[in-house]
Design an enzyme around this catalytic site. Structure first.
Site, mmCIF file in Angstrom:
data_model
loop_
_atom_site.group_PDB
_atom_site.id
_atom_site.type_symbol
_atom_site.label_atom_id
_atom_site.label_comp_id
_atom_site.label_asym_id
_atom_site.label_seq_id
_atom_site.Cartn_x
_atom_site.Cartn_y
_atom_site.Cartn_z
ATOM 1 N N CYS A 122 0.559 -1.352 0.055
ATOM 2 C CA CYS A 122 0.010 -0.109 0.147
ATOM 3 C C CYS A 122 0.824 1.281 -0.048
ATOM 4 C CB CYS A 122 -0.783 0.063 1.014
ATOM 5 S SG CYS A 122 -2.105 -1.534 1.153
ATOM 6 N N HIS A 262 -3.051 6.877 2.937
ATOM 7 C CA HIS A 262 -3.469 5.862 2.352
ATOM 8 C C HIS A 262 -4.990 5.465 2.744
ATOM 9 C CE1 HIS A 262 -4.107 1.581 1.288
ATOM 10 N NE2 HIS A 262 -3.646 1.241 2.382
ATOM 11 N N ASN A 293 -10.491 0.222 -0.451
ATOM 12 C CA ASN A 293 -8.656 0.190 -0.376
ATOM 13 C C ASN A 293 -8.232 -0.570 -1.550
ATOM 14 O OD1 ASN A 293 -6.231 -0.130 0.382
ATOM 15 N ND2 ASN A 293 -6.556 -1.043 2.438
#
Length: 337
Positions: A122, A262, A293
């Site tokens: 990520c 994020h 996500n």
């Protein structure tokens, strides 16, 4: 002994343009709840996610990368032939080799640009921005295309209560080039490998294909995550990293305009903002509610949306921060293009 001539790079680097590609399929919570014995209310309380984007058969890692990149290049004011390096951050390109970056560079029509993939989960896009800034300032390349892209649905267990409702697909891209003034601050990055197992690919590829003595399962490896430890780590440890990035860039909280973390989880985003004591004037990306996500793609997707909706304006000062499997993390202050 010969004297080696050093590179002649730019004094500074900046982001010149940002682009995004979101898969066309919008998946509401109602489509995932039955397989994980959950509810829309539970998912929203747990993550803030209402819908997520899942890629269709034709929306490959390469296709999404190219579409996001074309927009970023156009917005940067460059011709594609001026891109001389392509960096793709992804964990869901399913060929071990070659890097998908080479295929993306070719399809875009670059003139033989250097091209490689990085795997930092990520936090991959923020790692890529740091690399691009250093590459431009060192003189190795003049214009670097950084792509964060994921097709996580290929490695998602739709019956896993801890991950099935969280992860999504998409691509975001940014062009990094030379600047007379600093447009990308120093990166603050690192890893916490002691917690390697908190977010990981569940199966080894050898478990899938088997060995001479042990047959393989034939089942695609899946992502797994220990949600509560990740929440505790990200909510508070990453707030300190964000503050370090501001301090390193010489930017105070009062000078910050935009916060793009994020898009892991709305609760984490809110906890980070509280822990950092962000002023009410700072606009905060909350793309996770509709996008889910999307790992390495989440920061550029969120930034692109804020720019499109007028929350992030050209010249604004933004803090980017991302964290994920490894556990890896990276943060930097940038000027919005």
């Amino acid at each position: 002994m010969a004297t080696i001539t050093g590179g002649a790079g730019a004094p500074h680097a900046r982001i010149m343009g940002v682009g995004a590609y979101r898969p066309t399929r919008l998946v509401p919570n109602s489509e995932v709840v039955d397989a994980i014995d959950s509810s829309d209310e539970w998912i929203q309380q747990r993550s803030g996610i209402k819908t997520r984007r899942w890629a269709g058969p034709e929306e490959s890692v390469q296709m999404m990368s190219v579409e996001a990149s074309r927009i970023a290049i156009e917005r940067s004011g460059l011709d594609v032939g001026q891109i001389d390096c392509v960096v793709v951050a992804t964990v869901s390109h399913l060929l071990q080799t070659p890097a998908v970056a080479t295929a993306v560079a070719h399809e875009l029509g670059t003139d033989g640009a250097a091209a490689f993939d990085i795997s930092a989960a990520c936090s991959g896009f923020c790692h890529g921005i740091a690399l691009a800034s250093d590459i431009v300032r060192a003189g190795s390349s003049r214009h670097v295309l950084v792509i964060g892209v994921e097709r996580l649905t290929d490695i998602l267990d739709l019956t896993d209560r801890g991950t099935a409702f969280i992860f999504a697909d998409g691509a975001g891209a940014a062009v990094v080039g030379p600047s007379d003034t600093p447009g990308i601050g120093p990166v603050v990055w690192g890893s916490d490998g002691e917690q390697f197992d908190l977010i990981r690919q569940r199966e080894d590829w050898r478990d899938v294909v088997g060995t001479d003595t042990q047959p393989g399962s034939g089942v695609m490896p899946h992502l797994t995550m220990q949600g509560n430890p990740v929440f505790r780590w990200a909510s508070f440890a990453m707030a300190k990293i964000g503050q370090q990035a501001l301090d390193t860039a010489g930017v105070s909280l009062d000078e910050l305009d935009v916060f793009v973390p994020h898009q892991a989880n709305m609760r984490i985003i809110d906890a980070m903002a509280r822990s950092m004591k962000l002023p009410a004037s700072v606009k905060i990306a909350r793309d996770v509610a509709d996008q889910g996500n999307s790992s390495a793609a989440s920061v550029p997707l969120a930034l692109d949306r804020m720019m499109a909706e007028g929350e992030a304006k050209s010249g604004d000062t933004a803090l980017l921060i991302a964290f994920g499997a490894g556990l890896s993390y990276a943060a930097q202050v940038v000027t919005v293009p």
